[in-house]
Scaffold this motif. Structure first.
Motif: not given
Length: 188
Positions: A46-61
């Motif tokens: 198991e490895r960290p997925f980087r960079p984080l998906p943009s939808w995970l850093t800002q889920m809702n506008t």
């Protein structure tokens, strides 16, 4: 639905009981402030997925991530289900995640050529059928295997919550009358 105590208990009235409100608030606040991350598996590791998906850093506008997650947790704790709508652009990239009111969504398990598919309808969009690509369903506890929806903790504890609401109402009325009984019995 009315309980034996005569109190109507649903997801709104249950919040009137301090213990229910405090428990839901505590759980939703703590869970919504946990760190989010994504992982992938490569070669069994198991490895960290980087960079984080943009939808995970800002889920809702319009909402902070902790607000979106908090709404989903409250839905799970009151209804037993959380429904999250996914808005995508023409390429399929996730733009926005929105937690939906679970009372407005009806999930249905359809069997198509031996394959079960979960679809959703909404009272706010009559005639439109949504797929799991449009709406993600997170279920709480399920009593029977094969059940589509999770069990509402409020419904499961309806009688006890109703009793608590009745006691709370009686106590408020008692102290509201200066704790003076309406009659006095005198025995010779």
């Amino acid at each position: 639905l009315a309980t034996t105590s005569g109190e109507v208990v649903n997801s709104e009235t249950a919040f009137g009981l301090t213990a229910v409100y405090a428990a839901i608030r505590l759980l939703s606040d703590v869970i919504s402030n946990l760190e989010l991350s994504t992982f992938y598996r490569s070669g069994g590791i198991e490895r960290p997925f980087r960079p984080l998906p943009s939808w995970l850093t800002q889920m809702n506008t319009n909402l902070a991530n902790h607000e979106v997650i908090g709404q989903a947790v409250v839905s799970l704790l009151t209804d037993g289900n959380a429904y999250i709508a996914t808005l995508r652009d023409n390429t399929g990239r996730v733009l926005n995640l929105t937690v939906l009111d679970p009372r407005d969504i009806t999930p249905t398990l359809n069997s198509d050529e031996g394959v079960d598919r979960l679809t959703f309808t909404s009272s706010n969009a009559p005639g439109i059928v949504f797929s799991t690509r449009d709406i993600t369903m997170v279920r709480g506890s399920v009593i029977k295997p094969g059940t589509v929806q999770g069990l509402s903790p409020i419904a499961a504890a309806r009688e006890m919550i109703g009793t608590g609401l009745g006691v709370q109402r009686y106590g408020a009325a008692f102290f509201g009358n200066s704790a003076i009984p309406g009659a006095i019995v005198v025995v010779p």
